[in-house]
Design a protein around this motif. Structure first.
Motif, PDB file in Angstrom:
ATOM      1  N   LYS A   1      -6.555   2.218  10.815  1.00 39.34           N
ATOM      2  CA  LYS A   1      -6.941   3.197  10.516  1.00 39.34           C
ATOM      3  C   LYS A   1      -6.629   3.361   9.537  1.00 39.34           C
ATOM      4  O   LYS A   1      -7.006   3.800   8.776  1.00 39.34           O
ATOM      5  CB  LYS A   1      -6.460   4.210  11.822  1.00 39.34           C
ATOM      6  N   TYR A   2      -5.671   3.220   9.284  1.00 42.87           N
ATOM      7  CA  TYR A   2      -5.080   3.801   7.334  1.00 42.87           C
ATOM      8  C   TYR A   2      -5.124   2.582   6.697  1.00 42.87           C
ATOM      9  O   TYR A   2      -4.554   2.512   4.963  1.00 42.87           O
ATOM     10  CB  TYR A   2      -3.435   3.859   7.814  1.00 42.87           C
ATOM     11  N   GLN A   3      -6.240   1.332   6.515  1.00 40.99           N
ATOM     12  CA  GLN A   3      -6.434   0.519   5.571  1.00 40.99           C
ATOM     13  C   GLN A   3      -7.215   1.387   4.220  1.00 40.99           C
ATOM     14  O   GLN A   3      -8.553   1.570   5.041  1.00 40.99           O
ATOM     15  CB  GLN A   3      -7.283  -0.972   6.137  1.00 40.99           C
TER      16      GLN A   3
ATOM     17  N   GLY B   1       0.448  -0.599  16.538  1.00 43.41           N
ATOM     18  CA  GLY B   1       0.626  -0.745  15.098  1.00 43.41           C
ATOM     19  C   GLY B   1      -0.322  -1.487  14.624  1.00 43.41           C
ATOM     20  O   GLY B   1      -0.815  -1.307  13.230  1.00 43.41           O
ATOM     21  N   ASP B   2      -1.201  -2.665  15.446  1.00 44.02           N
ATOM     22  CA  ASP B   2      -2.761  -2.871  14.909  1.00 44.02           C
ATOM     23  C   ASP B   2      -3.600  -1.254  14.543  1.00 44.02           C
ATOM     24  O   ASP B   2      -4.124  -1.621  13.675  1.00 44.02           O
ATOM     25  CB  ASP B   2      -3.386  -3.976  15.650  1.00 44.02           C
TER      26      ASP B   2
END
Length: 80
Positions: A78-80, A72-73
Motif C-alpha cells: 500500500k505504501y510503496q 505487513g505485506d
C-alpha cells in the motif's frame, strides 16, 4: 495488593522478562493485564453486535496462515 508466586519453565520466564523489559513494563503488570480479560465476569464483557457475531466463521484461512506477515505485506504494498 497481594503477592503471588507463579512457576514457569526457565525459557518462558526468561522470554517473559525480556519482553517486559523491551516493552518498558513490569512483569507483574504484564501478567495482570493478560489475566484481567480472562477472569472478567461475563456481565462486564461487552456483547458482540449482531453484525459482528454474524461474521464468525465466515472465512477459512490456509493452515499456517500468519496474520502479522500478511498484514505487513499488505501495508508494504500500500505504501510503496
Amino acid at each position: 495488593m497481594s503477592t503471588l508466586t507463579l512457576t514457569f519453565d526457565d525459557d518462558l520466564a526468561t522470554q517473559a522478562q525480556e519482553y517486559a523489559q523491551r516493552t518498558g513494563t513490569d512483569l507483574s503488570v504484564l501478567v495482570a493485564e493478560l489475566l484481567r480479560p480472562v477472569v472478567a465476569p461475563a456481565r462486564k464483557r461487552r456483547p458482540l453486535s449482531p453484525e459482528v457475531a454474524a461474521l464468525a466463521g465466515c472465512i477459512s484461512l490456509p493452515p499456517g496462515f500468519d496474520y502479522k506477515t500478511a498484514l505487513g505485506d499488505a501495508l508494504w504494498e500500500k505504501y510503496q
